[in-house]
Design a protein around this motif. Sequence first.
Motif, PDB file in Angstrom:
ATOM      1  N   ASP A  82     -16.855  -7.084  -8.763  1.00 33.98           N
ATOM      2  CA  ASP A  82     -15.954  -8.558  -8.553  1.00 33.98           C
ATOM      3  C   ASP A  82     -14.473  -8.510  -8.545  1.00 33.98           C
ATOM      4  O   ASP A  82     -14.443  -7.324  -9.993  1.00 33.98           O
ATOM      5  CB  ASP A  82     -16.691  -9.645  -9.652  1.00 33.98           C
ATOM      6  N   HIS A  83     -13.534  -8.938  -7.729  1.00 35.04           N
ATOM      7  CA  HIS A  83     -12.043  -8.660  -7.899  1.00 35.04           C
ATOM      8  C   HIS A  83     -11.894  -7.457  -8.481  1.00 35.04           C
ATOM      9  O   HIS A  83     -10.525  -7.017  -9.099  1.00 35.04           O
ATOM     10  CB  HIS A  83     -11.733 -10.357  -9.013  1.00 35.04           C
ATOM     11  N   GLU A 142      -8.525 -16.247 -12.124  1.00 35.53           N
ATOM     12  CA  GLU A 142      -9.798 -15.303 -12.633  1.00 35.53           C
ATOM     13  C   GLU A 142      -9.743 -14.014 -12.825  1.00 35.53           C
ATOM     14  O   GLU A 142      -8.308 -13.462 -12.667  1.00 35.53           O
ATOM     15  CB  GLU A 142      -9.702 -14.274 -11.155  1.00 35.53           C
ATOM     16  N   HIS A 178     -11.107 -21.280  -9.302  1.00 31.54           N
ATOM     17  CA  HIS A 178     -11.761 -20.571 -10.289  1.00 31.54           C
ATOM     18  C   HIS A 178     -12.118 -21.203 -11.332  1.00 31.54           C
ATOM     19  O   HIS A 178     -11.007 -22.278 -11.564  1.00 31.54           O
ATOM     20  CB  HIS A 178     -11.537 -19.163 -10.861  1.00 31.54           C
ATOM     21  N   HIS A 209     -16.084 -17.842  -3.260  1.00 33.43           N
ATOM     22  CA  HIS A 209     -16.056 -17.548  -5.002  1.00 33.43           C
ATOM     23  C   HIS A 209     -15.459 -18.938  -5.662  1.00 33.43           C
ATOM     24  O   HIS A 209     -15.096 -20.232  -4.608  1.00 33.43           O
ATOM     25  CB  HIS A 209     -14.866 -17.388  -4.951  1.00 33.43           C
ATOM     26  N   ASN A 252     -20.762 -17.421  -6.099  1.00 32.78           N
ATOM     27  CA  ASN A 252     -20.366 -16.937  -7.006  1.00 32.78           C
ATOM     28  C   ASN A 252     -20.405 -18.055  -8.420  1.00 32.78           C
ATOM     29  O   ASN A 252     -20.024 -18.484  -8.142  1.00 32.78           O
ATOM     30  CB  ASN A 252     -18.842 -15.960  -7.315  1.00 32.78           C
TER      31      ASN A 252
HETATM   32 ZN   LIG Z   1     -13.723 -14.690  -7.693  1.00 28.68          ZN
END
Ligand SMILES: [Zn+2]
Length: 307
Positions: A82-83, A142, A178, A209, A252
């Motif tokens: 992720d990311h 995030e 986020h 997300h 997510n």
């Molecule tokens: Zn994210």
Amino acid sequence: MGLITTKEMFEKAYKSGYSIGAFNISNLEQLQGVLNGAKAKNSNVIIQASMSAVKYTGPTTLVNMVINASNELGIDVALHLDHGPDMEAVKTCVEAGFSSVMFDGSHYDFEENIRLTKEIVDYAHAHGVVVEAELGVLAGTEDEVTSDVHKYTQPDEAVEFVEKTGVDSLAIAIGTSHGAFKFKGEAKLRFDILEEIQNKLPGLPIVLHGASAVDKATVAMCNEFGGDIKGASGVPVDMLRQASSMAVCKINIDTDLRLAMTGTVRKYLAENPSVFDPRKYIGAGRDAIQAVVENKIDTVLGSANSL
Ligand SMILES: [Zn+2]
């Protein structure tokens, strides 16, 4: 059974109008909670970890833990970064055995995001790994990156971006954010943007997300037993289910699992002051995660019986 990519699960999800939950984990009990929930609902899931989670567990430990735990339950899962911030992070995870990676170049300008994403796609595809990229900017925090404002994804840019990079899926910004504090006023998602992207890029799996619902009762439980989490708010469940029925194939979910585990462990310890066996209180947290995952599959994702 090893890890699988997201290719086939996204194809099924796209055609059938549901989404796959991508749940963030950083330890064994979170992983087991997610897998137990998937097993109970006979649902595909994606296990995902940010680079800080990969550093916390160690990349090889994480990969082996996911492979062994999913084999033990007899379900196929994808393991996704992720990311991912750069090529170095992507290489670390691909070499360790991840089956899917995200490269987040959304904070670069458009041309640079295309250039860097294309490099990652070429490398990952050569290793049989699929790639998610991001276009547009989500507000919130995030890992170590914080943004105060939304920058909605422009549909025409999305078309050019996908054509030039060859990404397998695309995270877009339509108003989710986020963290646990998503909306100051009323929640609003730009379904018009989602629809335009879906029309211009038919068949492309879209990713959302920052899509935790931030359950009020769970936040209240955290606070009742010594926590201090104020004013948290998330994305309404019906909006997420609507997105799942469209081109969104991956949602997510991180904050909701963190809140459930933390609130439950706090409550357990407060109510059982003589217990000092970690399996007892972390096990209660694991069960709470399973319950959240099952609830998401039913109310948000619509992915039950997809295995
Ligand atoms: Zn994210």
